[in-house]
Write an enzyme that holds these catalytic residues in place. Structure first.
Site, PDB file in Angstrom:
ATOM      1  N   HIS A 267     -17.790 -41.716 -16.925  1.00 35.26           N
ATOM      2  CA  HIS A 267     -17.684 -40.796 -15.786  1.00 35.26           C
ATOM      3  C   HIS A 267     -16.455 -41.198 -14.961  1.00 35.26           C
ATOM      4  O   HIS A 267     -16.266 -42.388 -14.655  1.00 35.26           O
ATOM      5  CB  HIS A 267     -18.906 -40.899 -14.874  1.00 35.26           C
ATOM      6  CG  HIS A 267     -20.176 -40.325 -15.447  1.00 35.26           C
ATOM      7  ND1 HIS A 267     -20.268 -39.724 -16.681  1.00 35.26           N
ATOM      8  CD2 HIS A 267     -21.432 -40.257 -14.906  1.00 35.26           C
ATOM      9  CE1 HIS A 267     -21.515 -39.316 -16.878  1.00 35.26           C
ATOM     10  NE2 HIS A 267     -22.245 -39.630 -15.821  1.00 35.26           N
TER      11      HIS A 267
ATOM     12  N   CYS B 273     -25.975 -42.971 -12.334  1.00 36.03           N
ATOM     13  CA  CYS B 273     -24.755 -43.551 -12.917  1.00 36.03           C
ATOM     14  C   CYS B 273     -23.508 -43.336 -12.052  1.00 36.03           C
ATOM     15  O   CYS B 273     -22.693 -44.247 -11.887  1.00 36.03           O
ATOM     16  CB  CYS B 273     -24.525 -42.995 -14.321  1.00 36.03           C
ATOM     17  SG  CYS B 273     -25.081 -41.309 -14.562  1.00 36.03           S
TER      18      CYS B 273
HETATM   19  O1  25A Z   1     -35.965 -35.901 -17.629  1.00 35.42           O
HETATM   20  P1  25A Z   1     -34.645 -36.282 -16.992  1.00 35.42           P
HETATM   21  O2  25A Z   1     -34.785 -37.296 -15.874  1.00 35.42           O
HETATM   22  O3  25A Z   1     -33.802 -35.109 -16.634  1.00 35.42           O
HETATM   23  O4  25A Z   1     -33.827 -37.048 -18.136  1.00 35.42           O
HETATM   24  C1  25A Z   1     -33.406 -36.399 -19.303  1.00 35.42           C
HETATM   25  C2  25A Z   1     -32.713 -37.318 -20.232  1.00 35.42           C
HETATM   26  O5  25A Z   1     -31.488 -37.769 -19.664  1.00 35.42           O
HETATM   27  C3  25A Z   1     -31.127 -38.976 -20.309  1.00 35.42           C
HETATM   28  C4  25A Z   1     -32.252 -39.382 -21.207  1.00 35.42           C
HETATM   29  O6  25A Z   1     -32.031 -38.832 -22.544  1.00 35.42           O
HETATM   30  C5  25A Z   1     -33.387 -38.627 -20.540  1.00 35.42           C
HETATM   31  O7  25A Z   1     -34.479 -38.469 -21.402  1.00 35.42           O
HETATM   32  N1  25A Z   1     -30.820 -39.945 -19.279  1.00 35.42           N
HETATM   33  C6  25A Z   1     -31.538 -40.402 -18.247  1.00 35.42           C
HETATM   34  N2  25A Z   1     -30.826 -41.232 -17.486  1.00 35.42           N
HETATM   35  C7  25A Z   1     -29.613 -41.303 -18.057  1.00 35.42           C
HETATM   36  C8  25A Z   1     -28.408 -42.001 -17.759  1.00 35.42           C
HETATM   37  N3  25A Z   1     -28.294 -42.808 -16.709  1.00 35.42           N
HETATM   38  C9  25A Z   1     -29.618 -40.482 -19.201  1.00 35.42           C
HETATM   39  N4  25A Z   1     -28.560 -40.342 -19.980  1.00 35.42           N
HETATM   40  C10 25A Z   1     -27.454 -41.033 -19.644  1.00 35.42           C
HETATM   41  N5  25A Z   1     -27.360 -41.816 -18.568  1.00 35.42           N
HETATM   42  P2  25A Z   1     -31.777 -39.722 -23.839  1.00 35.42           P
HETATM   43  O8  25A Z   1     -31.510 -38.801 -24.967  1.00 35.42           O
HETATM   44  O9  25A Z   1     -30.831 -40.811 -23.574  1.00 35.42           O
HETATM   45  O10 25A Z   1     -33.151 -40.439 -24.134  1.00 35.42           O
HETATM   46  C11 25A Z   1     -34.342 -39.812 -24.178  1.00 35.42           C
HETATM   47  C12 25A Z   1     -35.345 -40.929 -24.566  1.00 35.42           C
HETATM   48  O11 25A Z   1     -36.595 -40.636 -23.975  1.00 35.42           O
HETATM   49  C13 25A Z   1     -37.565 -40.528 -25.016  1.00 35.42           C
HETATM   50  N6  25A Z   1     -38.603 -39.612 -24.642  1.00 35.42           N
HETATM   51  C14 25A Z   1     -38.476 -38.308 -24.339  1.00 35.42           C
HETATM   52  N7  25A Z   1     -39.673 -37.781 -24.049  1.00 35.42           N
HETATM   53  C15 25A Z   1     -40.574 -38.762 -24.178  1.00 35.42           C
HETATM   54  C16 25A Z   1     -39.897 -39.935 -24.557  1.00 35.42           C
HETATM   55  N8  25A Z   1     -40.523 -41.093 -24.751  1.00 35.42           N
HETATM   56  C17 25A Z   1     -41.862 -41.112 -24.579  1.00 35.42           C
HETATM   57  N9  25A Z   1     -42.583 -40.055 -24.204  1.00 35.42           N
HETATM   58  C18 25A Z   1     -41.983 -38.858 -24.007  1.00 35.42           C
HETATM   59  N10 25A Z   1     -42.725 -37.797 -23.645  1.00 35.42           N
HETATM   60  C19 25A Z   1     -36.800 -40.055 -26.186  1.00 35.42           C
HETATM   61  O12 25A Z   1     -37.497 -40.344 -27.352  1.00 35.42           O
HETATM   62  C20 25A Z   1     -35.531 -40.889 -26.058  1.00 35.42           C
HETATM   63  O13 25A Z   1     -35.763 -42.207 -26.479  1.00 35.42           O
HETATM   64  P3  25A Z   1     -37.580 -39.280 -28.554  1.00 35.42           P
HETATM   65  O14 25A Z   1     -38.746 -39.744 -29.416  1.00 35.42           O
HETATM   66  O15 25A Z   1     -37.625 -37.887 -28.038  1.00 35.42           O
HETATM   67  O16 25A Z   1     -36.227 -39.490 -29.368  1.00 35.42           O
HETATM   68  C21 25A Z   1     -35.395 -38.483 -29.547  1.00 35.42           C
HETATM   69  C22 25A Z   1     -34.731 -38.537 -30.947  1.00 35.42           C
HETATM   70  O17 25A Z   1     -33.319 -38.326 -30.661  1.00 35.42           O
HETATM   71  C23 25A Z   1     -32.537 -38.912 -31.673  1.00 35.42           C
HETATM   72  N11 25A Z   1     -31.539 -39.761 -31.067  1.00 35.42           N
HETATM   73  C24 25A Z   1     -31.489 -40.086 -29.773  1.00 35.42           C
HETATM   74  N12 25A Z   1     -30.432 -40.879 -29.524  1.00 35.42           N
HETATM   75  C25 25A Z   1     -29.766 -41.062 -30.685  1.00 35.42           C
HETATM   76  C26 25A Z   1     -30.469 -40.359 -31.681  1.00 35.42           C
HETATM   77  N13 25A Z   1     -30.083 -40.341 -32.966  1.00 35.42           N
HETATM   78  C27 25A Z   1     -28.952 -41.046 -33.290  1.00 35.42           C
HETATM   79  N14 25A Z   1     -28.214 -41.739 -32.370  1.00 35.42           N
HETATM   80  C28 25A Z   1     -28.605 -41.776 -31.091  1.00 35.42           C
HETATM   81  N15 25A Z   1     -27.887 -42.494 -30.193  1.00 35.42           N
HETATM   82  C29 25A Z   1     -33.433 -39.665 -32.551  1.00 35.42           C
HETATM   83  O18 25A Z   1     -33.690 -38.916 -33.721  1.00 35.42           O
HETATM   84  C30 25A Z   1     -34.691 -39.830 -31.716  1.00 35.42           C
HETATM   85  O19 25A Z   1     -35.758 -40.016 -32.569  1.00 35.42           O
HETATM   86  O1  L14 Z   2     -30.190 -39.440 -12.104  1.00 38.32           O
HETATM   87  O2  L14 Z   2     -26.318 -35.761 -16.250  1.00 38.32           O
HETATM   88  O3  L14 Z   2     -29.794 -41.045 -13.480  1.00 38.32           O
HETATM   89  O4  L14 Z   2     -24.627 -37.120 -15.949  1.00 38.32           O
HETATM   90  C1  L14 Z   2     -28.221 -39.640 -15.030  1.00 38.32           C
HETATM   91  C2  L14 Z   2     -27.347 -38.758 -15.847  1.00 38.32           C
HETATM   92  C3  L14 Z   2     -28.694 -37.710 -13.529  1.00 38.32           C
HETATM   93  C4  L14 Z   2     -27.806 -36.850 -14.390  1.00 38.32           C
HETATM   94  C5  L14 Z   2     -29.789 -39.851 -13.208  1.00 38.32           C
HETATM   95  C6  L14 Z   2     -25.821 -36.801 -15.799  1.00 38.32           C
HETATM   96  C7  L14 Z   2     -29.259 -38.904 -14.256  1.00 38.32           C
HETATM   97  C8  L14 Z   2     -26.706 -37.691 -14.981  1.00 38.32           C
END
Ligand code: 25A
Ligand code: L14
Length: 345
Positions: A251, A137
Site C-alpha cells: 500500500h 494495514c
Molecule cells: O470479512 P472481512 O473482515 O471483510 O475480511 C475479508 C477478507 O479480507 C482478508 C481476508 O481474506 C479476509 O477473510 N483480510 C483481512 N485482513 C486483511 C489484511 N490486513 C486481509 N487481507 C489483507 N490484509 P484472505 O483471503 O486473506 O483469508 C481468508 C481466510 O479466512 C478463512 N475463512 C473464511 N471464512 C471462514 C474462514 N475460516 C474459518 N471459518 C470461516 N467461516 C479462509 O479460509 C482464509 O484462510 P478458506 O477455507 O475459505 O480458504 C480459502 C481458500 O482460498 C485459497 N487460497 C487462499 N489463499 C491462497 C489460496 N490458494 C493459493 N495461494 C494462496 N495464497 C485456498 O484454496 C483456500 O483453501
Molecule cells: O480493516 O481492503 O484490516 O485493503 C484490511 C484490508 C480493511 C480493508 C482491515 C483492504 C482490512 C483492507
C-alpha cells in the site's frame, strides 16, 4: 496472568486461524523467518479447506475446521479470517486461555482491547485481557511514520491519500485482479467484479469498504479512529481518501502533516533515519523513492519524497509504502506476540 502465554519447554503453542488466506500464509512464513519459538503449530480455516494442508518450516500442517477446533492447548491464536469469524470464535479462544491477536476490524475500537503497533504504543500491552487487536494495514504504516514527528514536534493535522493493493482484499482480490488483467490484455470478456465494486485492472477505484453517511468510506474512518487510539490523541484531526490500485502487494500513501512548529524536510529525514521500523529512501535525483514493488516482501515502512510545503513552514509532504500483508498484517501480529513473550522473560 491467567492466559497461557508462558514459556513452556521449547516455546509456545500457536494457532493460525485463516491459515489458507493471503494473511494466514504470510503469518506462517513470518513465524518461521523470525524463528518465533513455536512448540507446536495448528492451522485452522473453514470447512472448505479442512483436510488440506499448509506448509510451515518444511512440514505439512493439516488444516482443521475452525468450527470443530478447540483452543485449550493454545498459547497464542492469530486470527485473520474476517471480522465475522473473529466475532464468532475469538471469545471462546480467550475463554480457553489463549491470547488472541486479531487482525480484523471486529474489536479494534473496544475500549478494553489494546490496539497495538509495537514501534508506537507497545505500552498499551501492559493491561490486556487476552484479546489484542492488530490495526488496519493502512493505519499501521502511517503511524510508524508519524510517531517520530509527534514525539519531536507534535502533530496538528494529517491528510492522507492511499493507493491500496489488491491483496488488501485477500487472496480472492489478487485472483480477481490477475484474471481481469489477463482478460483485458487478451481482448476477452472480463470476469464480473466480486471483491471490488468495478473491474480493477487498468483502473483506480476511490472506494474501499462501504460508504458512510458522512461521505467517507469505512476504511477512511478506520484510519481516523484507529490513528487517534494508537497515538493516544483522541482529538487529532485527520482526513483520508482511500483508493484501490491495480498493484498486487504494498500500500502506498501520500501524507501531508501540519506540525506544531516549523520543521524542515532535512530535520524530518534525520528523525526517520534512526526511527524503528522505518527505511528512509529519499534520493529523487537517482530516482530513489519508495514503490510498492520495492517494498513488497520487506518488513519496513519506506519513506521518501520528503519536502516542505511551498507556503507553510509547519507543513511537510511525504510518500510512504509498506507491504500490507507483512507490516500491515502478519508481521505486526507476530511482533505483538514477541513483545508479550519478552515481558515474561
Ligand atoms: O470479512 P472481512 O473482515 O471483510 O475480511 C475479508 C477478507 O479480507 C482478508 C481476508 O481474506 C479476509 O477473510 N483480510 C483481512 N485482513 C486483511 C489484511 N490486513 C486481509 N487481507 C489483507 N490484509 P484472505 O483471503 O486473506 O483469508 C481468508 C481466510 O479466512 C478463512 N475463512 C473464511 N471464512 C471462514 C474462514 N475460516 C474459518 N471459518 C470461516 N467461516 C479462509 O479460509 C482464509 O484462510 P478458506 O477455507 O475459505 O480458504 C480459502 C481458500 O482460498 C485459497 N487460497 C487462499 N489463499 C491462497 C489460496 N490458494 C493459493 N495461494 C494462496 N495464497 C485456498 O484454496 C483456500 O483453501
Ligand atoms: O480493516 O481492503 O484490516 O485493503 C484490511 C484490508 C480493511 C480493508 C482491515 C483492504 C482490512 C483492507
Amino acid at each position: 496472568m491467567n492466559y497461557r502465554n508462558r514459556n513452556t519447554m521449547g516455546g509456545y503453542r500457536v494457532a493460525v486461524v485463516g491459515a489458507t488466506g493471503a494473511v494466514g500464509r504470510e503469518m506462517l512464513k513470518t513465524l518461521e523467518a523470525r524463528n518465533f519459538p513455536v512448540a507446536s503449530l495448528r492451522a485452522m480455516a473453514s470447512a472448505r479447506s479442512a483436510g488440506q494442508s499448509v506448509d510451515y518450516a518444511g512440514q505439512q500442517i493439516v488444516i482443521e475446521d475452525l468450527n470443530h477446533a478447540g483452543f485449550a492447548d493454545v498459547d497464542f491464536a492469530l486470527f485473520s479470517a474476517g471480522g465475522s469469524v473473529s466475532l464468532a470464535h475469538a471469545s471462546r479462544a480467550v475463554e480457553a486461555g489463549a491470547v488472541v491477536i486479531d487482525n480484523t476490524s471486529a474489536f479494534r475500537m473496544y475500549p478494553d482491547v489494546p490496539l497495538v503497533v509495537p514501534e508506537v504504543n507497545a505500552h498499551a500491552l501492559d493491561d490486556h485481557r487476552g484479546l489484542i487487536a492488530n490495526p488496519n494495514c493502512s493505519t499501521i504504516q502511517m503511524v510508524v511514520a508519524l510517531k517520530p514527528l509527534e514525539q519531536a514536534v507534535g502533530i496538528e493535522r494529517v491528510i492522507v491519500s492511499t493507493y491500496q493493493s489488491a491483496s488488501g482484499a485477500g487472496q480472492q482480490g489478487v485472483d480477481e485482479l490477475m484474471a481481469g488483467t489477463r482478460a483485458y490484455i487478451n481482448g476477452e470478456q472480463e470476469p464480473a467484479a466480486k471483491k471490488f465494486a468495478h473491474a480493477l485492472a487498468f483502473d483506480v477505484l476511490p472506494h474501499i469498504d462501504v460508504f458512510e453517511d458522512s461521505g467517507f468510506t469505512r476504511e477512511e474512518l478506520k484510519m481516523v479512529n484507529e490513528t487517534r487510539k494508537i497515538m493516544d490523541r483522541p482529538g487529532l484531526e485527520l482526513a483520508a481518501t482511500c483508493a484501490r490500485v491495480p498493484v498486487v502487494r504494498g500500500h502506498s500513501e501520500s501524507i501531508t502533516v501540519d506540525l506544531a512548529a516549523p520543521f524542515s524536510a532535512e530535520q524530518a529525514r534525520a528523525l526517520w533515519a534512526d526511527a524503528p521500523g522505518v527505511q528512509l529512501f529519499d534520493a529523487p535525483a537517482q530516482n530513489h523513492y519508495p514503490r510498492a514493488r520495492l517494498a513488497a516482501d520487506t518488513d519496513a515502512t519506506w519513506i521518501g519524497r520528503v519536502r516542505n510545503d511551498l507556503h507553510r513552514p509547519q507543513t511537510l509532504h511525504f510518500w510512504i509504502v509498506s507491504d500490507n500483508l507483512r507490516k500491515g498484517a502478519a508481521l505486526n501480529a507476530v511482533q505483538i506476540a514477541e513483545v508479550l513473550i519478552g515481558r515474561l522473560q
